[in-house]
Motif scaffolding. Structure first.
Motif, PDB file in Angstrom:
ATOM      1  N   GLN A  28       0.838  -1.197   0.000  1.00  0.00           N
ATOM      2  CA  GLN A  28       0.000   0.000   0.000  1.00  0.00           C
ATOM      3  C   GLN A  28       0.873   1.248   0.000  1.00  0.00           C
ATOM      4  O   GLN A  28       1.826   1.342   0.757  1.00  0.00           O
ATOM      5  CB  GLN A  28      -0.861  -0.023   1.260  1.00  0.00           C
ATOM      6  CG  GLN A  28      -1.889   1.071   1.369  1.00  0.00           C
ATOM      7  CD  GLN A  28      -3.242   0.588   0.898  1.00  0.00           C
ATOM      8  OE1 GLN A  28      -3.665  -0.502   1.208  1.00  0.00           O
ATOM      9  NE2 GLN A  28      -3.910   1.420   0.122  1.00  0.00           N
ATOM     10  N   ASP A  63      -6.534  -5.860  -2.708  1.00  0.00           N
ATOM     11  CA  ASP A  63      -7.259  -5.270  -1.586  1.00  0.00           C
ATOM     12  C   ASP A  63      -7.964  -6.350  -0.754  1.00  0.00           C
ATOM     13  O   ASP A  63      -9.107  -6.174  -0.329  1.00  0.00           O
ATOM     14  CB  ASP A  63      -8.287  -4.265  -2.126  1.00  0.00           C
ATOM     15  CG  ASP A  63      -8.621  -3.199  -1.092  1.00  0.00           C
ATOM     16  OD1 ASP A  63      -7.875  -3.111  -0.095  1.00  0.00           O
ATOM     17  OD2 ASP A  63      -9.605  -2.482  -1.288  1.00  0.00           O
ATOM     18  N   GLY A  79     -11.191  -0.522  -7.621  1.00  0.00           N
ATOM     19  CA  GLY A  79     -10.169   0.497  -7.411  1.00  0.00           C
ATOM     20  C   GLY A  79      -8.845   0.201  -8.078  1.00  0.00           C
ATOM     21  O   GLY A  79      -7.829   0.819  -7.764  1.00  0.00           O
ATOM     22  N   LYS A 171      -7.443   3.051  -6.149  1.00  0.00           N
ATOM     23  CA  LYS A 171      -6.541   2.724  -5.042  1.00  0.00           C
ATOM     24  C   LYS A 171      -5.180   2.356  -5.607  1.00  0.00           C
ATOM     25  O   LYS A 171      -4.149   2.633  -5.019  1.00  0.00           O
ATOM     26  CB  LYS A 171      -7.101   1.526  -4.258  1.00  0.00           C
ATOM     27  CG  LYS A 171      -8.350   1.832  -3.487  1.00  0.00           C
ATOM     28  CD  LYS A 171      -8.774   0.599  -2.681  1.00  0.00           C
ATOM     29  CE  LYS A 171     -10.127   0.822  -2.046  1.00  0.00           C
ATOM     30  NZ  LYS A 171     -11.023  -0.325  -2.292  1.00  0.00           N
ATOM     31  N   THR A 202      -2.054   7.522  -3.683  1.00  0.00           N
ATOM     32  CA  THR A 202      -2.431   6.463  -4.610  1.00  0.00           C
ATOM     33  C   THR A 202      -1.219   5.548  -4.840  1.00  0.00           C
ATOM     34  O   THR A 202      -0.140   6.029  -5.153  1.00  0.00           O
ATOM     35  CB  THR A 202      -2.874   7.055  -5.963  1.00  0.00           C
ATOM     36  OG1 THR A 202      -3.866   8.053  -5.718  1.00  0.00           O
ATOM     37  CG2 THR A 202      -3.431   5.982  -6.871  1.00  0.00           C
TER      38      THR A 202
END
Lengths: 256, 331
Positions: A28, A63, A79, A171, A202
């Motif tokens: 992330q 995710d 995303g 995302k 992002t």
């Protein structure tokens, strides 16, 4: 937990193994790059992650959810939004309309809403317009908003595609060779834009042919060659990796 | 102008929408004048313009599928057939109100489009064109062969004119006025659908299906909705034809109709806002103009059409752009 977790991803086209058991973890918030010589299987890899191409075996988790057999538009809705190596602009639409289409996932309403135009719908349309303007300013196309998208010079078309992808509030943003065909100056401004996107939260996964760009901006790099992942590490580690130098930087075998 | 925009000093978001350029406004004005002229002149021209209005409605729908979404369909006459026969049967056999019959037929056509479109729209390009063309042919054959329902070649006569609650529009002039109003309404509806999240999604598909899918647009579903919209418009046009002319037979909704409307759409400008209306009127009026050339009528018509397609490939309504290479100052 990584945002994107690819496990043993394989793609065979008949006898040709385009991707062979590729593992990749994209944390992330990172700016991750996949590099490799022409024909290394980068775009195949990308197409599988984004749902445009089915995989032969292996799994893709995005995710926290398994997206191995999920349709491309559903993956986008989760995303994970991609751009294309060959720019896929919407011809016949203006620059700003292209970005407005990008807002699709971030908005709602179908035929009924367009006919009845309730208050929330009208408000949303105005917000879409404003957001599109903001994004165009962000990539530096603010002054060309009303122009036909197909009339933009190539470098700007790429920027427009990035702005359009951003409009869906992804995302994870997948950029497929965004610097292909750009001159040095355009590549520079693109690099700054990618860094800004990443700084705003992002996660970015970038495929690049241009090693220079990648080693400057990426946090972490994976190297593909002949469909296999041959190395992964920080830019400095990659630059020093013997196999990478052999396969890519050293004896470059480019077919003209 | 709007206090909402903080970061970018841009003109009000509300103002900027798909706008018509002056050339297009001029074209619409000419079409309006021609229609008014026909209304005053009366006679045979009334029928010509009544049909032009009906075809205009058909083409507005077709434009959703072929223009905005960029898919090929040569079979929308099938849905006009459903509309026409639906209205004829419901009104003549069962004595329904024309308006009610029109809506009921649209529902039937819409459901049919859903059922047919779901499998058919997996095809692309030429294959889709062939499949839809055969759809039109099949419907044409059904309308000939299923005599117990359609009365075959005999067709239906004595279909009552349009009207609401017992009030029927008998005068040919008023029929034209009513049809023109309906065309305007159909256009207004189409504009609302076009200038929205939904409409942008459609146009994105015609630009790049992959690009649209990557942004989360459900491409097959959007295509299907566009197909249904086109079918609803076609069905309405078919019903209006039945009520306006008072008689229908299989030939009315045959493959000829697909070709005529296709021509209209391309003459007017496929994918443009006013193209369907301009095309329908121009392509209806042209043959009448060339009537004076006698037996060369068809040739003259074809030459003009060819000329238009070569020199104005995007149709009459984007002709204005050719004379305005730099449009920066306008934007």
């Amino acid at each position: 937990m990584p945002l994107l977790n690819v496990c043993g991803l394989t793609k065979r086209f008949g006898g040709l193994v385009a991707n062979n058991e590729i593992d990749l973890e994209v944390p992330q918030g990172s700016l991750f790059a996949v590099i490799g010589p022409n024909g290394a299987g980068k775009t195949t890899f990308f197409s599988m992650i984004s749902g445009f191409l089915g995989s032969t075996s292996g799994s893709i988790e995005f995710d926290g959810r398994d997206v191995t057999r999920v349709r491309q538009d559903q993956i986008a809705a989760m995303g994970l939004v991609r751009t294309f190596q060959l720019v896929q602009l919407f011809k016949g639409m203006s620059v700003i309309e292209n970005v407005e289409v990008g807002c699709h996932l971030a908005t709602r309403g179908g035929v009924a809403a367009s006919l009845l135009r309730p208050a929330w719908f009208r408000k949303q349309e105005i917000e879409v317009r404003e957001r599109a303007h903001e994004l165009l300013d962000f990539v530096g196309l603010g002054s060309q908003a009303e122009q036909d998208a197909e009339l933009l010079p190539y470098g700007q078309q790429r920027l427009l595609e990035v702005a359009r992808a951003l409009a869906s509030k992804p995302k994870l943003l997948l950029l497929d060779e965004p610097a292909a065909g750009l001159n040095t100056q355009e590549t520079e401004s693109l690099a700054r834009i990618i860094q800004k996107i990443n700084a705003q939260g992002t996660t970015v996964l970038l495929i690049e042919h241009d090693v220079g760009l990648v080693t400057r901006i990426a946090h972490r790099i994976a190297v593909l060659d002949f469909g296999r992942k041959i190395a992964e590490g920080t830019p400095d580690e990659i630059k020093a990796h013997p196999e990478v130098i052999a396969a890519y930087l050293g004896v470059e075998e480019e077919n003209a | 102008m709007t206090s909402l925009s903080i970061t970018s000093p841009k003109p009000a978001a509300r103002a900027a929408r798909a706008r018509l350029d002056w050339f297009q406004i001029g074209l619409l004005a000419v079409c309006g004048l021609l229609t008014t002229g026909a209304l005053i002149y009366g006679g045979y021209l009334l029928t010509v313009f009544q049909l032009a209005m009906i075809y205009g409605i058909f083409c507005i729908g077709l434009n959703f599928f072929m223009g905005y979404t960029g898919q090929a369909s040569f079979g929308q006459n099938a849905f006009a057939c459903i509309g026409g026969y639906g209205s004829a049967i419901l009104c003549v056999q069962y004595g329904w109100e024309p308006a009610l019959a029109l809506i009921a037929s649209m529902v039937v056509a819409g459901v049919a489009a859903l059922l047919i479109g779901y499998p058919t729209l997996r095809l692309r390009g030429h294959y889709l064109a062939m499949a839809t063309f055969s759809l039109g042919l099949i419907t044409y054959d059904i309308s000939i062969q299923w005599t117990s329902l359609t009365q075959g070649y005999m067709g239906y006569a004595g279909i009552p004119p349009l009207g609401i609650a017992g009030f029927e529009i008998e005068s040919e002039r008023w029929k034209l006025v009513a049809l023109a109003a309906l065309l305007g309404f159909a256009f207004w509806i189409s504009q609302r659908m076009r200038d929205s999240r939904f409409g942008r999604g459609l146009r994105a598909i015609s630009g790049s299906e992959n690009g649209a899918a990557a942004l989360g647009i459900r491409v097959p579903r959007f295509k299907l909705i566009a197909f249904v919209i086109a079918a609803l418009y076609a069905s309405a046009a078919g019903s209006l034809f039945a009520h306006t002319v008072g008689f229908i037979s299989p030939e009315v909704f045959g493959p000829q109709m697909a070709i005529i409307t296709f021509t209209m759409l391309y003459v007017g400008g496929v994918g443009t806002m006013i193209g369907p209306i301009v095309g329908a009127i121009v392509a209806s009026v042209l043959p009448e103009i060339f009537r004076s050339v006698g037996k060369f009528q068809d040739i003259a018509y074809a030459v003009v059409l060819l000329g238009m397609l070569i020199y104005a490939p995007k149709g009459l309504s984007s002709l204005g752009k050719l004379f305005r290479p730099r449009k920066k100052e306008e934007a």
